[in-house]
Design a protein around this motif. Sequence first.
Motif, PDB file in Angstrom:
ATOM      1  N   UNK A  26       0.816  -1.222   0.000  1.00  0.00           N
ATOM      2  CA  UNK A  26       0.000   0.000   0.000  1.00  0.00           C
ATOM      3  C   UNK A  26       0.846   1.268   0.000  1.00  0.00           C
ATOM      4  N   UNK A  27       1.993   1.234   0.662  1.00  0.00           N
ATOM      5  CA  UNK A  27       2.818   2.439   0.808  1.00  0.00           C
ATOM      6  C   UNK A  27       4.279   2.040   0.871  1.00  0.00           C
ATOM      7  N   UNK A  28       5.116   2.741   0.109  1.00  0.00           N
ATOM      8  CA  UNK A  28       6.562   2.541   0.158  1.00  0.00           C
ATOM      9  C   UNK A  28       7.228   3.853   0.572  1.00  0.00           C
ATOM     10  N   UNK A  29       8.110   3.768   1.549  1.00  0.00           N
ATOM     11  CA  UNK A  29       9.020   4.866   1.867  1.00  0.00           C
ATOM     12  C   UNK A  29      10.422   4.308   1.703  1.00  0.00           C
ATOM     13  N   UNK A 318       3.111  -1.422   4.730  1.00  0.00           N
ATOM     14  CA  UNK A 318       4.120  -0.386   4.483  1.00  0.00           C
ATOM     15  C   UNK A 318       5.462  -1.073   4.238  1.00  0.00           C
ATOM     16  N   UNK A 319       6.137  -0.697   3.166  1.00  0.00           N
ATOM     17  CA  UNK A 319       7.429  -1.283   2.806  1.00  0.00           C
ATOM     18  C   UNK A 319       8.524  -0.236   2.867  1.00  0.00           C
ATOM     19  N   UNK A 320       9.648  -0.605   3.497  1.00  0.00           N
ATOM     20  CA  UNK A 320      10.865   0.208   3.447  1.00  0.00           C
ATOM     21  C   UNK A 320      12.000  -0.689   2.970  1.00  0.00           C
ATOM     22  N   UNK A 321      12.426  -0.543   1.703  1.00  0.00           N
ATOM     23  CA  UNK A 321      13.460  -1.431   1.166  1.00  0.00           C
ATOM     24  C   UNK A 321      14.886  -1.045   1.561  1.00  0.00           C
TER      25      UNK A 321
END
Length: 365
Positions: A26-29, A318-321
């Motif tokens: 849904x959301x990437x930062x 929420x994804x933070x790569x």
Amino acid sequence: MGPVNGELLLGDNLAILEGMPESRIDLVYLDPPFNSGALYTQAGSREAAFSDRWRWDAAAERSLARLTQDAAKADRIQETVSALAIVLGRGPQLAYLVALAPRLAAIRRVLKDTGSMYLHCDPRSGPYLRVLLDATFGPGGFRAEIVWRRNSAHSDGRQGHQLPGRVHDTILLYTKGSGWTWNPQYTPYDAAYLERYYRHVEPGTGRRYRLGDLTGPGGIANGNPQYELLGVTRPWRFSAEQMAALAKSGRIVQSRPGAVPCFKRYLDEMPGVPLQDVWADIRPVGARGAERTGYPTQKPVALLERIISSSSHLEDVVLDPFCGSGTTLVAAERLGRRWIGIDSSPAAIAIARERLGRESPPGSS
């Protein structure tokens, strides 16, 4: 005890992203390296936390070839990277961009059609990343350029330096589709605004208020009802019945006989200033700040809470790569979102795991 809402993954984020199902997030930062030329170390340690030094080498050449030489897969990204290679030449800036380009494409693939992506960068690489993002998401995917004022002063502006001091980072907001999650956020009014507009204080309650116009804009021609109120005949915003109810509740103020009545608007009923694209109210993590982990380039939890609150709902993913010390994951955990954090540094994963353990409610596993 451990985190309850997510997955913390050690490894190359490109390989992990390419193995994820399409349209899951849904959301990437992401707060990737900035191409700063620095070697960052963990506070209290001589070991490198990560290197932000880029150079053109055989690996960069292979990355460029993969991005530009597949004629069967010609697209905007391929054409954009080829153009950047001509403009920039084979050097550190191009090496940085060809490393990020496939990761940005992979991020777009895993985003839902309603998903958003926030890319944290600095003014040096930001313009090139914006071009890459336009190629990846399409020019219509750009939604905002947010300026985060991380310092009020900086040594870049020291005496004798021939450039303005650098006091801000840039956060680029893109969406995958034409419909995306947005939850309006508000910031407090500043003191000067309150003194100018909310200068009245109600006796007895101490509530601050301002006086608003009750007359109907455009007059009778716009369909506003005209009648007498407290000895004054005008076209009004509200019907006579609505106005009577307001007067009964003490919301109508007439400063003197014959003056046009006004509406009493209380400060405590107002949400604040709608969020703008310059964020100067969130301070960076101080050297002695309570949330300080010692991990270099650590961002404040408040910054990520604002982003997550704005662009996701409860239980969204929420994804933070490039999760580093886990600030995004901590903010997501506090706000009841599910999360995925990826980093190639075992030290970063260890710090993030320890922080997330402190965020877990008693009895979690």
